[in-house]
Design an enzyme around this catalytic site. Structure first.
Site, PDB file in Angstrom:
ATOM      1  N   HIS A 231      -7.230  -6.550  -0.479  1.00 35.96           N
ATOM      2  CA  HIS A 231      -6.191  -5.524  -0.397  1.00 35.96           C
ATOM      3  C   HIS A 231      -5.111  -5.821   0.633  1.00 35.96           C
ATOM      4  O   HIS A 231      -3.965  -5.413   0.465  1.00 35.96           O
ATOM      5  CB  HIS A 231      -6.833  -4.168  -0.072  1.00 35.96           C
ATOM      6  CG  HIS A 231      -5.841  -3.071   0.112  1.00 35.96           C
ATOM      7  ND1 HIS A 231      -5.036  -2.631  -0.927  1.00 35.96           N
ATOM      8  CD2 HIS A 231      -5.485  -2.336   1.203  1.00 35.96           C
ATOM      9  CE1 HIS A 231      -4.243  -1.662  -0.484  1.00 35.96           C
ATOM     10  NE2 HIS A 231      -4.495  -1.472   0.805  1.00 35.96           N
TER      11      HIS A 231
ATOM     12  N   ASP B 104       0.854  -1.181   0.000  1.00 40.87           N
ATOM     13  CA  ASP B 104       0.000   0.000   0.000  1.00 40.87           C
ATOM     14  C   ASP B 104       0.899   1.243   0.000  1.00 40.87           C
ATOM     15  O   ASP B 104       1.753   1.371  -0.866  1.00 40.87           O
ATOM     16  CB  ASP B 104      -0.958  -0.080   1.199  1.00 40.87           C
ATOM     17  CG  ASP B 104      -1.977   1.044   1.250  1.00 40.87           C
ATOM     18  OD1 ASP B 104      -2.983   0.960   0.526  1.00 40.87           O
ATOM     19  OD2 ASP B 104      -1.767   2.005   2.009  1.00 40.87           O
TER      20      ASP B 104
END
Length: 304
Positions: free
Chosen positions: A283, A99
């Site tokens: 994610h 991320d």
């Protein structure tokens, strides 16, 4: 088991979690996470003969939280990584990011390729510097209420997420779209009755404790530097990321739809050693599918 300690880097205290001995592998977390998000990787890397180190980035966890928004630019974040490599007595490291940590590690490989033996980006691919400021582009593409644009006003998202840290993290980590979204970022998601299989109540409680102590402002300040970073990196327009590279992403990660790993992105990593698509994964890649991620990282390390 990993051990924790603080190191002094660039005038601030940074908390690190480390395990093992051998070549240095540095693990850089994203938003909203901490070094704890790498708990499954630290032991696996240590067992394979590496010195695995995860840091709480500035603004997060037990690390210092400078007041100024301008203290969270990409140059500060890359500077912390480079300083940590040297503080640990090494000239080079393999840097692994997820991320926002991916943005930091790709930029470390771009700005300081001399200290990067290899770079692994998880979720967020290498992003070429675009023709316009990022927030202008995101508003045009996704609308004015896109989360990165929503994060810009100091104090707004901070207050929303701080109001109920446990609820905010449950919503964000579980990512179940709300039937009736409420304003804000976490409000886009419903609070689940049960957690997904990849995170236990005890593990969530660790993150809740950390963000209750730190707040979310430090992490939000990363987004508040997006346009500043674009302005200040003009000299690196079209410069390739030259160290050996690996890209890993979950097949169900929403980031894949926002930033697909297309030819433009591949072009800036000429030494790309592989792309790993992780099935049945959203994610939170290294937490959701640690075995797949660990195997991919170890195979990449063995090939260096």
């Amino acid at each position: 088991m990993p051990s924790n300690r603080q190191v002094r880097l660039n005038g601030i205290n940074i908390q690190i979690s480390e395990q093992g001995e051998g070549p240095l592998v540095l693990l850089v977390h994203g938003f909203p996470e901490t070094a704890y998000s790498w708990r499954h990787q630290l032991t696996a890397l240590a067992d394979a003969g590496y010195h695995a180190v995860a840091l709480d980035q500035r603004g997060y966890g037990a690390s210092d939280r400078p007041d100024g928004i301008d203290q969270y630019s990409i140059f500060h974040l890359v500077g912390d990584v480079v300083a940590l490599i040297h503080e640990l007595g090494e000239e080079q490291a393999v840097v692994v990011g997820h991320d926002w940590g991916s943005i930091v590690t790709w930029n470390t490989a771009l700005l300081r390729p001399d200290v990067v033996r290899g770079v692994v980006g998880i979720s967020v691919p290498p992003l070429p510097r675009g023709p316009l400021p990022p927030l202008t582009l995101s508003e045009r593409k996704f609308g004015a209420d896109f989360y990165q644009n929503y994060f810009q006003e100091p104090g707004v998202a901070d207050a929303e997420l701080d109001k109920d840290v446990a609820s905010s993290l449950r919503r964000i980590y579980c990512g179940v779209p709300a039937a009736e979204p409420s304003p804000g970022f976490a409000g886009k998601y419903d609070e689940p009755e049960t957690l997904p299989s990849w995170i236990t109540e005890d593990e969530l409680a660790t993150f809740v404790e950390q963000f209750t102590a730190s707040g979310f402002t430090g992490g939000l300040n990363y987004y508040r530097n997006l346009d500043r970073n674009w302005e200040q990196t003009a000299a690196w327009q079209d410069v390739p990321i030259t160290p050996p590279a690996l890209y890993i992403s979950g097949e169900q990660d929403a980031v894949r739809m926002m930033y697909p790993f297309d030819d433009d992105k591949r072009a800036i990593v000429p030494n790309l050693r592989g792309v790993v698509d992780v099935p049945d994964c959203g994610h939170w890649t290294q937490q959701e599918k640690p075995d797949v991620v660990n195997a991919a990282i170890l195979a990449f390390l063995q090939g260096l």
